[in-house]
Design a protein around this motif. Structure first.
Motif, short mmCIF file in Angstrom:
data_model
loop_
_atom_site.label_atom_id
_atom_site.label_comp_id
_atom_site.label_asym_id
_atom_site.label_seq_id
_atom_site.Cartn_x
_atom_site.Cartn_y
_atom_site.Cartn_z
N SER A 337 0.84 -1.21 0.00
CA SER A 337 0.00 0.00 0.00
C SER A 337 0.87 1.25 0.00
CB SER A 337 -0.87 0.02 1.26
OG SER A 337 -0.02 0.12 2.40
N LYS A 338 0.22 2.36 -0.25
CA LYS A 338 0.94 3.65 -0.22
C LYS A 338 1.41 3.94 1.21
CE LYS A 338 -0.70 5.38 -4.48
NZ LYS A 338 -0.03 4.25 -5.10
N GLN A 339 0.59 3.52 2.17
CA GLN A 339 0.97 3.73 3.57
C GLN A 339 2.25 2.94 3.90
OE1 GLN A 339 -2.12 2.44 6.22
NE2 GLN A 339 -0.99 3.08 8.03
N GLN A 340 2.29 1.68 3.45
CA GLN A 340 3.47 0.85 3.70
C GLN A 340 4.68 1.42 2.96
OE1 GLN A 340 3.67 -1.33 5.92
NE2 GLN A 340 5.58 -2.38 5.49
N ARG A 341 4.45 1.93 1.74
CA ARG A 341 5.53 2.58 0.98
C ARG A 341 6.12 3.73 1.80
NH1 ARG A 341 3.39 6.60 -3.31
NH2 ARG A 341 2.76 7.51 -1.32
N ASP A 342 5.23 4.57 2.36
CA ASP A 342 5.70 5.74 3.12
C ASP A 342 6.48 5.30 4.36
OD1 ASP A 342 4.50 7.24 1.22
OD2 ASP A 342 2.74 7.77 2.41
N THR A 343 6.00 4.22 5.00
CA THR A 343 6.71 3.71 6.18
C THR A 343 8.12 3.28 5.78
OG1 THR A 343 4.63 2.91 7.08
CG2 THR A 343 6.61 1.95 8.01
N ILE A 344 8.21 2.54 4.68
CA ILE A 344 9.53 2.03 4.25
C ILE A 344 10.45 3.20 3.90
CG2 ILE A 344 10.71 0.64 2.49
CD1 ILE A 344 7.99 -0.97 2.26
N LEU A 345 9.91 4.17 3.15
CA LEU A 345 10.74 5.31 2.75
C LEU A 345 11.20 6.11 3.96
CD1 LEU A 345 8.90 6.46 -0.52
CD2 LEU A 345 11.06 5.21 -0.34
N SER A 346 10.34 6.18 4.99
CA SER A 346 10.76 6.95 6.17
C SER A 346 11.86 6.19 6.92
CB SER A 346 9.56 7.29 7.07
OG SER A 346 9.23 6.19 7.84
N TYR A 347 11.83 4.84 6.90
CA TYR A 347 12.94 4.08 7.50
C TYR A 347 14.24 4.32 6.70
CZ TYR A 347 10.48 1.40 11.09
OH TYR A 347 9.82 1.03 12.23
N CYS A 370 2.05 -0.09 -14.40
CA CYS A 370 1.65 -0.20 -12.99
C CYS A 370 1.87 1.14 -12.30
CB CYS A 370 2.48 -1.28 -12.29
SG CYS A 370 2.14 -2.94 -12.85
N GLU A 371 1.49 2.21 -12.98
CA GLU A 371 1.80 3.55 -12.46
C GLU A 371 1.11 3.81 -11.11
OE1 GLU A 371 1.20 2.83 -15.59
OE2 GLU A 371 3.08 3.41 -16.55
N GLY A 372 -0.02 3.16 -10.86
CA GLY A 372 -0.74 3.39 -9.60
C GLY A 372 -0.21 2.55 -8.44
N GLY A 373 0.77 1.69 -8.69
CA GLY A 373 1.30 0.83 -7.62
C GLY A 373 2.50 1.46 -6.95
N SER A 374 2.94 0.85 -5.86
CA SER A 374 4.11 1.37 -5.12
C SER A 374 5.22 0.34 -5.17
CB SER A 374 3.73 1.63 -3.67
OG SER A 374 2.69 2.56 -3.60
N PHE A 375 6.30 0.70 -5.84
CA PHE A 375 7.43 -0.22 -5.99
C PHE A 375 8.68 0.44 -5.39
CE2 PHE A 375 4.38 -1.35 -9.14
CZ PHE A 375 4.48 -2.72 -9.33
N LYS A 389 18.07 2.47 14.19
CA LYS A 389 16.64 2.13 14.06
C LYS A 389 16.41 1.11 12.92
CE LYS A 389 12.41 4.77 13.57
NZ LYS A 389 11.81 6.07 13.39
N ILE A 390 17.13 1.28 11.80
CA ILE A 390 16.93 0.35 10.66
C ILE A 390 17.39 -1.07 11.00
CG2 ILE A 390 16.85 1.97 8.72
CD1 ILE A 390 19.87 1.34 8.30
N ALA A 391 18.24 -1.20 12.05
CA ALA A 391 18.70 -2.54 12.44
C ALA A 391 17.88 -3.12 13.58
CB ALA A 391 20.17 -2.49 12.84
N GLN A 392 17.05 -2.31 14.20
CA GLN A 392 16.29 -2.78 15.36
C GLN A 392 14.80 -2.96 15.08
OE1 GLN A 392 17.17 -3.78 18.54
NE2 GLN A 392 19.23 -3.81 17.71
N GLU A 393 14.24 -2.12 14.20
CA GLU A 393 12.78 -2.17 14.00
C GLU A 393 12.43 -2.92 12.72
OE1 GLU A 393 10.98 1.70 14.49
OE2 GLU A 393 12.14 2.07 16.32
N GLU A 394 11.28 -3.57 12.76
CA GLU A 394 10.84 -4.32 11.58
C GLU A 394 10.34 -3.32 10.52
OE1 GLU A 394 7.17 -6.64 11.79
OE2 GLU A 394 8.26 -8.31 10.88
N ILE A 395 11.00 -3.28 9.37
CA ILE A 395 10.63 -2.31 8.33
C ILE A 395 9.52 -2.89 7.44
CG2 ILE A 395 11.49 -1.00 6.33
CD1 ILE A 395 14.28 -1.05 7.70
N PHE A 396 9.59 -4.19 7.19
CA PHE A 396 8.65 -4.89 6.31
C PHE A 396 8.68 -4.28 4.91
CE2 PHE A 396 4.78 -7.73 6.32
CZ PHE A 396 5.46 -8.78 6.91
#
Ligand code: NAD
Length: 508
Positions: A337-347, A370-375, A389-396
Motif C-alpha cells: 500500500s501507499k501507507q506501507q511505501r511511506d513507512t519504508i521510505l521513512s525508514y 503499474c503507475e498506480g502501484g508502489s514499488f 533504528k533500521i537494524a532494530q525495528e521491523e521495516i517490512f
C-alpha cells in the motif's frame, strides 16, 4: 496468467453460505500493483461475528464432527488438498492481485505448500496420540489412567496480508485435523483468497466448521478476541497488535497462539561459499519485497570479506526485475500500500540520518503499466550499526542492513540483541562451526546455508517477542487440543482407598 474469475463483490462466508454484512456496508479491495479497486468485501460488524461464532459453536457441538474417527478426518483433509489443487489457478490469481506476491512465488510455492500441508495433517492425524495410557502408579493407589487429547472448540484465526491464504491454512489445517471449528478474520487488504479457500473447504466439511468474517481489526478482530464463545485465538501479525490480542484474550483466559514480527540476523562466516551465500541472503531479504516476517534483514559480514560481499550483493540486487506480479517474469512485486511505501521510505531516510550508507536502491520507482502501484528498489545499507533504528525495528520492506564484524562472538551477541527471535541463519562450509553458531542463536528457526525454507512437517514460531507457540508440523496439532486426564480406580474396597484413610478412618 489469464482467468475469468469474477472479483467484483465478496460477501461474508458463514455457516456454509455467502451472506451480506448486517450493516450492508462494504470496503474496497485494491490491487497493490496498479492501485485499482478490484473488488468490494463485506464490512462485518459484531452482529456478523455473533452469527459466525454461533454457527461455529453449533458445528463444534455436533458430535459427528467433533468425534469423527481420525481415518475419516484424514479423508477430508486429503480432499481439501485435492480441491486446492483443482482450484489452484483461481486461488493464485486472487492472492496475486490483492497481496502483490508474484505469480512465480504463489504458483510455485504457496499453493503447493498449502496442498501439501493438508496432506501432511491427514498423515499426522492418523498417528496422533488421542489417548495415551499411563502406567499403573504405586501412588496414590492402583488405578487406570489415560490422557485424552480433545479439540479446544471455536478457534478464531486472525491473519495478516502478506501471505494470506498460506497463513490461514497454517491455522485451518491443524484446527480441522483436531476437530475444532474456525472463524477467520483476514486482513482487509487481502480477504479474497481466504474467502475462496473457505468456500472450497466448505464443500467437504459440515456447515459452520469454517467461517470468514471480513472487516476491521478494531471491530471484528477485537470482538473475536474477547468473545465468550471463542475458545482459542490464533493470530499472525505485528508484535504490536499481538500484545493487544494477548491482553484482550486474557479477559476470558483464551488459549492463544501468536506468530509475530521479526528482525532476523544472517551471519556470514569467513569461509562462507559466497557463490551461494550472496544470492541466498538476498533471496532471504528481498522475496516479496521484504514483506515476510522471517526475512533476513540484518546481514553480519566479517572484515576479511566485507568489501567483496558488498560488491556482490549490489551486483546481484541490480539484476532483480520489478514489475506486475501477474507477469511470470516479474521477480519482485509492489509493496502492499501507499501507507506501507511511506513507512519504508521513512525508514530509509532514518538510516541515512543515522549515518548508514546506501550501497544501492533507496528510492521508489515507477513500473510501466503499474503507475498506480508502489514499488521500492531493493535497498542495501552498509556501515550499519546494530543499534540503529533500521537494524532494530521491523521495516517490512526491501531493505537490507549490512553490519561489519571482526569477532564472531560479538556478531552473535549483536544478532541476538533485538526484541525479536523468529529466524536466523549462518553461512559457512564448516558444519561444526555452523552448529556452534546455531546453538547460540536465539530464534525459532535457524537456516544453515539457506533461507525461507519452511516445511510443513517442522514447527515454525518465534522466541522472545516474535511469538508464542508453533505452527506447522506435528507440534501444531497440540496447539489445537486440550488435555484431559481420566482416572478409574482399581480398588473396590472402601477401606483400602487412599482417600478413605485420609478422611474417614478415625471416625469409625
Ligand atoms: P497487523 O498486526 O497490522 O494485522 C494482522 C491482523 O490483525 C489483520 O487481520 C488486522 O486486521 C488484525 N488486527 C489489527 N488490529 C487488531 C486488533 N486491535 N484486534 C484484533 N485484530 C486486529 O499485521 P499486518 O500488517 O497485517 O502484517 C504484517 C505483520 O505480520 C508483520 O509484523 C509481520 O512480521 C507479521 N507476520 C508474522 C508472521 C509469523 O508467522 N510470525 C507471518 C506473517 C506476518
Amino acid at each position: 496468467m489469464t482467468t475469468n474469475v469474477d472479483v467484483k463483490s465478496f460477501p461474508l462466508f458463514i455457516n456454509g453460505e455467502w451472506k451480506q454484512a448486517e450493516s450492508g456496508q462494504t470496503f474496497d479491495v485494491t490491487n497493490p500493483a496498479t492501485g485499482e479497486v478490484i473488488a468490494t468485501a463485506a464490512k462485518g460488524s459484531k452482529e456478523d461475528v455473533d452469527k459466525a461464532v454461533k454457527a461455529a459453536r453449533e458445528a463444534f457441538e455436533n458430535e459427528e464432527w467433533r468425534e469423527m474417527k481420525p481415518k475419516d478426518r484424514a479423508v477430508i483433509l486429503n480432499a481439501i488438498a485435492q480441491k486446492i489443487t483443482v482450484h489452484a489457478e483461481e486461488l493464485v490469481y486472487l492472492e496475486v492481485i490483492s497481496s502483490g506476491g508474484t505469480v512465480r512465488r504463489v504458483s510455485s510455492n504457496d499453493i503447493l505448500q498449502m496442498a501439501d500441508l493438508f496432506q501432511q495433517m491427514a498423515k499426522f492425524v492418523l498417528d496422533y496420540p488421542f489417548s495415551e495410557t499411563l502406567p499403573v502408579p504405586p501412588f496414590p493407589g492402583p488405578s487406570h489412567n489415560f490422557v485424552w487429547r480433545e479439540p479446544i472448540g471455536v478457534c478464531a484465526a486472525i491473519t495478516p496480508w502478506n501471505m494470506p491464504m498460506l497463513i490461514a491454512s497454517w491455522k485451518i489445517a491443524p484446527a480441522l485435523a483436531m476437530g475444532n471449528t474456525v472463524v477467520i478474520k483476514p486482513a482487509s487488504y487481502t480477504p479474497l483468497s481466504t474467502l475462496k479457500l473457505a468456500e472450497i473447504i466448505s464443500t467437504v466439511v459440515p456447515p459452520g466448521v469454517i467461517n470468514v468474517v471480513t472487516g476491521s481489526g478494531k471491530e471484528v478482530g477485537e470482538y473475536l478476541t474477547t468473545h465468550p464463545e471463542v475458545d482459542k485465538v490464533a493470530f499472525t501479525g505485528s508484535t504490536e497488535v499481538g500484545k493487544k490480542i494477548m491482553s484482550l484474550a486474557s479477559e476470558t483466559i483464551k488459549n492463544t497462539t501468536l506468530e509475530l514480527g521479526g528482525k532476523s540476523p544472517s551471519i556470514f562466516l569467513e569461509d562462507a561459499d559466497l557463490e551461494v551465500a550472496i544470492p541466498g541472503s538476498l533471496f532471504g531479504v528481498f522475496l516479496h519485497s521484504g514483506q515476510l516476517c522471517e526475512s533476513g534483514t540484518r546481514l553480519f559480514v566479517p572484515d576479511s570479506i566485507y568489501d567483496k560481499v558488498v560488491k556482490g550483493l549490489v551486483q546481484w540486487s541490480k539484476r532483480l526485475k520489478l514489475g506486475n506480479p501477474l507477469d511470470a517474469t516479474t521477480e519482485i512485486g509492489p509493496v502492499i500500500s501507499k501507507q506501507q511505501r511511506d513507512t519504508i521510505l521513512s525508514y530509509i531516510e532514518s538510516g541515512k540520518k543515522e549515518g548508514a550508507t546506501i550501497a544501492c536502491g533507496g528510492k521508489e520507482i515507477t513500473v510501466d503499466g503499474c503507475e498506480g502501484g508502489s514499488f521500492i528498489e531493493p535497498t542495501i545499507f552498509t556501515n550499519v550499526t546494530n543499534d540503529m533504528k533500521i537494524a532494530q525495528e521491523e521495516i517490512f520492506g526491501p531493505v537490507l542492513s549490512v553490519i561489519r564484524y571482526s569477532d564472531v562472538n560479538e556478531a552473535i551477541k549483536q544478532a541476538n540483541d533485538t526484541i525479536y527471535g523468529l529466524a536466523a541463519g549462518v553461512w559457512t562450509k564448516d558444519v561444526n562451526k555452523a552448529y556452534d553458531v546455531t546453538r547460540k542463536l536465539k530464534a525459532g528457526v535457524v537456516w544453515i546455508n539457506d533461507w525461507h525454507m519452511l516445511r510443513n512437517d517442522a514447527p515454525f514460531g518465534g522466541y522472545k517477542q516474535s511469538g508464542i507457540g508453533r505452527e506447522m508440523g506435528k507440534h501444531s496439532l497440540d496447539a489445537y487440543t486440550q488435555l484431559k486426564h481420566v482416572h478409574t480406580s482399581m480398588v473396590p474396597q472402601l477401606e483400602k482407598r487412599n482417600w478413605y484413610q485420609i478422611l474417614f478412618s478415625q471416625s469409625e
